[in-house]
Design an enzyme around this catalytic site. Sequence first.
Site: not given
Length: 445
Positions: A104, A241, A243, A245
């Site tokens: 992340s 960010d 990843d 999400d």
Amino acid sequence: MARLFGTDGVRGRANDQLTAELALGLASAAVCVLGAEATQQNRRPRVVVGRDPRASGELLESALCAGLAAAGADAIRVGVVPTPAVAFLTADYGADFGVMISASHNPMPDNGIKFFAAGGHKLADDVEDAIEAAMSGEQPRPTGAGVGRLVDAPDAVDRYLAHLAQAGHGTLDGLTIVVDAANGAAFEVAPKAYAAAGAQVIAIHAEPDGLNINDGCGSTHLDVLQAAVLEHGADLGLAHDGDADRCLAVDSTGAVVDGDQIMAILALDLHERGELKDGVLVATVMSNLGLHQAMTRAGIDVHVTGVGDRYVLEELRAGGYSLGGEQSGHIVVPAAGTTGDGVLTGLLLAQRVVQTGTRLAELAAVMTVLPQVLINVPVSDKHAVARDRAVADAVSVAESDLDGSGRILLRPSGTEQLVRVMVEAESADAAQTVAQRVAEVVAAV
């Protein structure tokens, strides 16, 4: 022995705590647990595998796929895509489970492994515990035709983009948007999704090299996006960010629009359209008091959960609610996905700007963000603090001083001997004074 799974999968420094051997073992154990139904049906489990662009992702992807194949599962490699894309594709391909390799917003040397159950849902604690327990047992070793196969899915990005286009409910015609992709998993899909909806897109930090993910960019470094929005005279900026999400925003004046403000804007949109189930928004204890005040004025109830997207998801599923999220920009719209989706959030936010003909700054003004002070207090026993009479008295006095115009929250750290003292008040000085006074009492325990 510490639990292997944390609040969001298994994380650690790649090739140190998070090794190829650990990844291989996790994959084989996951097949035993999450692929059990397929095995009982005499078929090979099918598993979607995606990753962010960290260099170590290549290593871990190879180890995971080897572990899956060795346990008799077929791996569908979808390449570099956002975490919510893996959740969606797990359902869309009818896979038995999915795996995302990402840490992340963490720095590049870290990495993580996150599993999704069939349908793209996050795992319950007991399922994670079952996978961890299976790692110490004897794993099946099929041979011949029983060995799993590895296939690439060239249509994965197109499928996900089509899903995003369908999940939106309007165009972005006339908008100029700066997108900071954090040199991460959304480097390709985020600019494409916003452009496909009609926006003029200026992409920054969309050239990952395996080493530059989250490096001075993305949702944890909004100053770069703020400068770019002003430089290009854009209508807004969107930051993801590593990843993707999460999504945070910047308005045309360069001001930050955080996750609480985005939730307020989207909640009002759904409420006006009669699509906010039971008039409820789900948020965590860390959401700003200003969000609660704005929702109360709009006739919307806020259900509060513990910190962490998994608790938001649990509450959303339990009540069948329509919207929830965190101040960090991790926002969930269950009608469109099983987990937080930063690109979808950006689309919905930008569509609200177009549909209302209102600048983002004015939309965000629906809530006043109260000054928030957070002090991390080292303690010898974080659990003893909650039982301490002096601390309870200090909190009671602080609440009396705030007189309904602020709030105080004490929260033990999940990983360290710390207690976090958070105070919100009408002024930064008042919040700092109250927080410091309570922190001194906590430190004395």
